[in-house]
Design a protein around this motif. Structure first.
Motif, PDB file in Angstrom:
ATOM      1  N   GLU A  74       0.835  -1.208   0.000  1.00 57.53           N
ATOM      2  CA  GLU A  74       0.000   0.000   0.000  1.00 57.53           C
ATOM      3  C   GLU A  74       0.866   1.251   0.000  1.00 57.53           C
ATOM      4  O   GLU A  74       0.577   2.220  -0.688  1.00 57.53           O
ATOM      5  N   LEU A  75       1.929   1.239   0.786  1.00 55.90           N
ATOM      6  CA  LEU A  75       2.809   2.401   0.866  1.00 55.90           C
ATOM      7  C   LEU A  75       3.676   2.561  -0.379  1.00 55.90           C
ATOM      8  O   LEU A  75       3.789   3.656  -0.930  1.00 55.90           O
ATOM      9  N   LYS A  78       1.356   3.247  -3.352  1.00 54.45           N
ATOM     10  CA  LYS A  78       0.348   4.278  -3.101  1.00 54.45           C
ATOM     11  C   LYS A  78      -1.007   3.849  -3.639  1.00 54.45           C
ATOM     12  O   LYS A  78      -1.654   4.522  -4.422  1.00 54.45           O
ATOM     13  N   GLN A  79      -1.415   2.654  -3.205  1.00 52.63           N
ATOM     14  CA  GLN A  79      -2.650   2.046  -3.700  1.00 52.63           C
ATOM     15  C   GLN A  79      -3.884   2.883  -3.421  1.00 52.63           C
ATOM     16  O   GLN A  79      -4.826   2.881  -4.189  1.00 52.63           O
ATOM     17  N   ASP A  80      -3.903   3.591  -2.312  1.00 51.05           N
ATOM     18  CA  ASP A  80      -5.080   4.374  -1.973  1.00 51.05           C
ATOM     19  C   ASP A  80      -5.217   5.528  -2.947  1.00 51.05           C
ATOM     20  O   ASP A  80      -4.269   6.262  -3.187  1.00 51.05           O
ATOM     21  N   GLN A  81      -6.379   5.697  -3.533  1.00 52.04           N
ATOM     22  CA  GLN A  81      -6.580   6.726  -4.547  1.00 52.04           C
ATOM     23  C   GLN A  81      -6.459   8.138  -3.993  1.00 52.04           C
ATOM     24  O   GLN A  81      -6.306   9.091  -4.747  1.00 52.04           O
ATOM     25  N   TRP A  83      -4.000   9.277  -2.323  1.00 49.83           N
ATOM     26  CA  TRP A  83      -2.601   9.691  -2.222  1.00 49.83           C
ATOM     27  C   TRP A  83      -2.234  10.622  -3.360  1.00 49.83           C
ATOM     28  O   TRP A  83      -2.683  10.460  -4.494  1.00 49.83           O
ATOM     29  N   LYS A  84      -1.375  11.566  -3.089  1.00 47.17           N
ATOM     30  CA  LYS A  84      -0.842  12.444  -4.122  1.00 47.17           C
ATOM     31  C   LYS A  84       0.616  12.053  -4.349  1.00 47.17           C
ATOM     32  O   LYS A  84       1.336  11.735  -3.421  1.00 47.17           O
ATOM     33  N   LYS A  85       1.009  12.066  -5.584  1.00 52.36           N
ATOM     34  CA  LYS A  85       2.404  11.723  -5.907  1.00 52.36           C
ATOM     35  C   LYS A  85       3.286  12.944  -5.762  1.00 52.36           C
ATOM     36  O   LYS A  85       2.913  14.033  -5.914  1.00 52.36           O
TER      37      LYS A  85
END
Length: 85
Positions: A74-75, A78-81, A83-85
């Motif tokens: 997940e980290l 960045k699986q969670d939508q 999250w910002k790159k």
């Protein structure tokens, strides 16, 4: 960090993170040592947070294709939508 909302991924593991209440139709509530630390930091720094459990309930390990599963996956990816790159 005032006004920031963090998405926090976790794995349920006593005594660090446990579900304290699960009322149908309402978000789960968590308790434990890690939650106490997170809450203290949130109060001190002024951020809010949302907790979610890693989908496979694992800490993570490398897979044959080089990816990771679990919390680490997940980290790393960045699986969670949210999250910002």
């Amino acid at each position: 960090m005032r006004g920031v909302v963090l998405r926090v991924v976790t794995v349920l593991e006593e005594p660090f993170v446990m579900v304290s209440e699960n009322v149908l139709g309402k978000p789960k509530k968590y308790q434990g040592f890690s939650i106490d630390v997170l809450e203290a930091l949130a109060n001190y720094l002024g951020f809010k947070y949302e907790i979610y459990v890693a989908p496979d309930h694992k800490y993570g390990s490398p897979q044959d294709d080089g990816s990771w599963n679990g919390l680490i996956g997940e980290l790393v990816f960045k699986q969670d939508q949210g999250w910002k790159k």
